[in-house]
Enzyme design. Structure first.
Site, PDB file in Angstrom:
ATOM      1  CB  ALA A   2      -0.922  -0.011   1.219  1.00 33.03           C
ATOM      2  N   GLY A  15      -3.602  -3.579   2.253  1.00 32.35           N
ATOM      3  CA  GLY A  15      -4.474  -2.552   1.698  1.00 32.35           C
ATOM      4  C   GLY A  15      -5.789  -2.498   2.446  1.00 32.35           C
ATOM      5  CD  GLU A  26      -0.457  -7.911   8.235  1.00 36.80           C
ATOM      6  OE1 GLU A  26      -1.261  -7.268   8.943  1.00 36.80           O
ATOM      7  OE2 GLU A  26       0.340  -8.745   8.693  1.00 36.80           O
ATOM      8  CB  CYS A  31      -2.894  -0.339   9.031  1.00 34.15           C
ATOM      9  SG  CYS A  31      -1.240  -0.948   9.371  1.00 34.15           S
ATOM     10  CB  THR A  32      -1.017   0.759  13.951  1.00 31.58           C
ATOM     11  OG1 THR A  32       0.011   1.603  13.430  1.00 31.58           O
ATOM     12  CG2 THR A  32      -0.741  -0.686  13.582  1.00 31.58           C
TER      13      THR A  32
END
Length: 535
Positions: free
Chosen positions: A189, A270, A292, A326-327
């Protein structure tokens, strides 16, 4: 061009008015002197977007833009389907060579890749900052992750393997053999255009696999620059370049990888929406996948929390990378006794965040990656208003070049408001007020994603309840640290709609290998298992 100091690979340069005027005459940033680091990485105005031992690219020409000013950086020629087919075939041929190299020798090659990245870390970090939009120190830190995973993989190359198990039959050995899956497809990504490839690439290589990488279509220059560094290492070791292949492209290349039975493992990073489509295509051929995907991560702050830890943690995790990790912390759950105090302190901290060009050393907060992300931000703010939320700060586009929006704090929404349960990849923090531990734990787990989570408390009983079966259902479960900033030594990934994949440390290497249980009879008898007699 700005006349203020700017950072590039060689440090800070002070631009004079005449230099700034000359720079404006050049259309592409790659031609401007302050971005000389791009040339250092082997980039030019037009770049080949295919590598399989040789460079090519006969497909669509795409232009990469800088999110901080929306100016074009350089162009990349993507792969055609014919070039994809050629690349897969060359990768398969390269695997026949690579699989015969002993694992510790493969580790030595990975060590050299790490060293090569160290030598280009400032230039590559500058490119990540320029093309993705994250601040310079985060760009360098991302390259450092790849370096760290290479170091980790070197040691791992002498340790991977299965156990010798006790056999119930005399004169028999029962062993577990691990072998590479062959070709690992890696789709990454835009938000971590170096690190995610690194996590997969270093581990996959020492396991004996070859790699085919498709980076994000909006960060193709980073894909090309990283591949150039890796390719030089393979060439020095007289190894086929197709061991680490690359095909820049869009959904056509990604779909081909998902459907291709020659791809032994497809690692996809993604959105949950696209990840679901990928998963279905891979599953249809009974392939192996490592997903993920999204995260709707929460920090829970209890009444006994150290607020001097809470405030910087929440600010870093919610506005770092402009909310595009993403976190990233998207939900901040505050016990009713500390709610008002924490909101006030975080709002004050938000107003002190230094916003600016991501490559300037004092900047803490840069732009969103694309204009589309800005529109998603505005749409989310509108949903917040419709659903009864209160804007504590932020909520608007910033009046400056580039894709800048104000970091935003929202209060007053119920924990199950539709917008709170929606992962919007922008810097919006939803603050929720809770009363009890059970309530907070339940709210943490009620969203569809299960990536990262954190509590702040001094209560050791609560800590172990949080880590236990009735606590967080996420793949990353933290205490007194934020949701972001995972170390490479642990397995990285999440549950539920996050996809279930694990990358980087711990035993994540097992995802890149296939396991065989082997029974060897070294006696002259033929006893059957479970004491069965067949005479």
């Amino acid at each position: 061009a700005s006349r203020s100091p700017r950072r590039c690979c060689s440090g800070l340069i002070k631009l004079s008015p005449s230099v700034g005027a000359a720079a404006n005459m050049s259309t592409l940033l790659v031609n401007r002197p302050q971005y000389s680091c791009l040339r250092e990485l082997g980039l030019s105005e037009d770049n080949d977007g295919v590598y399989n031992g040789s460079w090519g690219g006969q497909g669509q020409v795409v232009t990469s833009y800088c999110p901080a000013n929306n100016e074009p950086i350089a162009r990349v020629r993507q792969a055609t389907m014919a070039e994809y087919e050629e690349t897969v075939q060359k990768a398969q041929d390269a695997w026949k060579v690579w699989a015969d190299v002993p694992a510790p020798k493969r580790g030595e090659v990975v060590r050299q890749i790490g060293d090569a990245l160290r030598g280009k870390i400032k230039a590559l970090g500058s490119l990540v900052s320029l093309e993705m939009g994250k601040i310079y120190v985060e760009g360098v830190g991302e390259v450092q992750e790849y370096v760290d995973v290479c170091d980790y993989a070197v040691g791992l190359s002498r340790m991977i393997g299965g156990p010798i198990l006790p056999s119930e039959r005399p004169g028999h050995a029962l062993i577990e053999q691990w072998n590479p899956v062959g070709l690992v497809g890696i789709i990454t990504a835009f938000n971590f255009p170096v690190a995610v490839y690194g996590w997969n690439n270093a581990i996959a290589l020492i396991c004996g696999n070859v790699c085919l990488w498709k980076g994000a279509p909006t960060t193709p220059l980073t894909s090309v620059a990283v591949t150039r560094i890796v390719a030089e290492v393979l060439e020095r070791n007289h190894l086929p370049g197709a061991i680490c292949s690359m095909t820049c492209g869009g959904a056509d290349i990604g779909t081909a990888m998902a459907k291709d039975e020659r791809v032994g493992l497809l690692s996809f990073t993604g959105s949950t929406q696209v990840g679901k489509q990928v998963a279905m295509m891979v599953q249809e051929r009974f392939g192996r996948q490592l997903l993920e995907l999204g995260g709707n991560n929460a920090i829970i702050v209890f009444e006994d929390a150290d607020l001097n830890l809470v405030v910087p943690s929440a600010v870093f995790a919610s506005v770092g990378t402009a909310g595009q990790r993403c976190t990233t912390t998207r939900r901040l759950m505050l016990h009713e006794s500390v709610h008002d105090d924490v909101v006030e302190r975080i709002a004050k901290a938000y107003k002190q965040i230094r916003i600016g060009d991501p490559w300037e050393p004092s900047t803490l907060y840069g732009p969103l990656h694309t204009k589309q992300a800005v529109q998603q931000y505005l749409a989310a703010i509108e949903q917040v208003k419709q659903q009864g939320g209160t804007l504590v700060c932020g909520g608007k586009i910033m009046d400056r070049p580039g894709n800048y929006v104000e970091p935003t704090i929202i209060t007053g929404l119920p924990h199950d408001a539709p917008i709170v349960h929606t992962e919007t990849f922008v810097p919006i923090l939803y603050v929720l007020k809770f009363k009890t531990e059970d309530e907070a734990f339940a709210w943490n787990n009620e969203v569809k994603q299960g990536l990262s989570s954190s509590i702040f408390t001094k209560d050791m009983g609560r800590v172990f309840r949080w880590l236990g079966p009735k606590g967080s259902d996420c793949g990353i479960v933290n205490v007194n640290i934020p949701t972001s900033g995972a170390e490479i030594g642990g397995a990285f990934g999440g549950e539920k709609h996050t996809g279930g994949g694990r990358e980087s440390g711990s035993d994540s290497w097992k995802q890149y290998m296939r396991r065989s249980t082997c029974t060897i009879n070294y006696s002259k008898d033929l006893p059957l298992a479970q004491g069965i007699k067949f005479e």
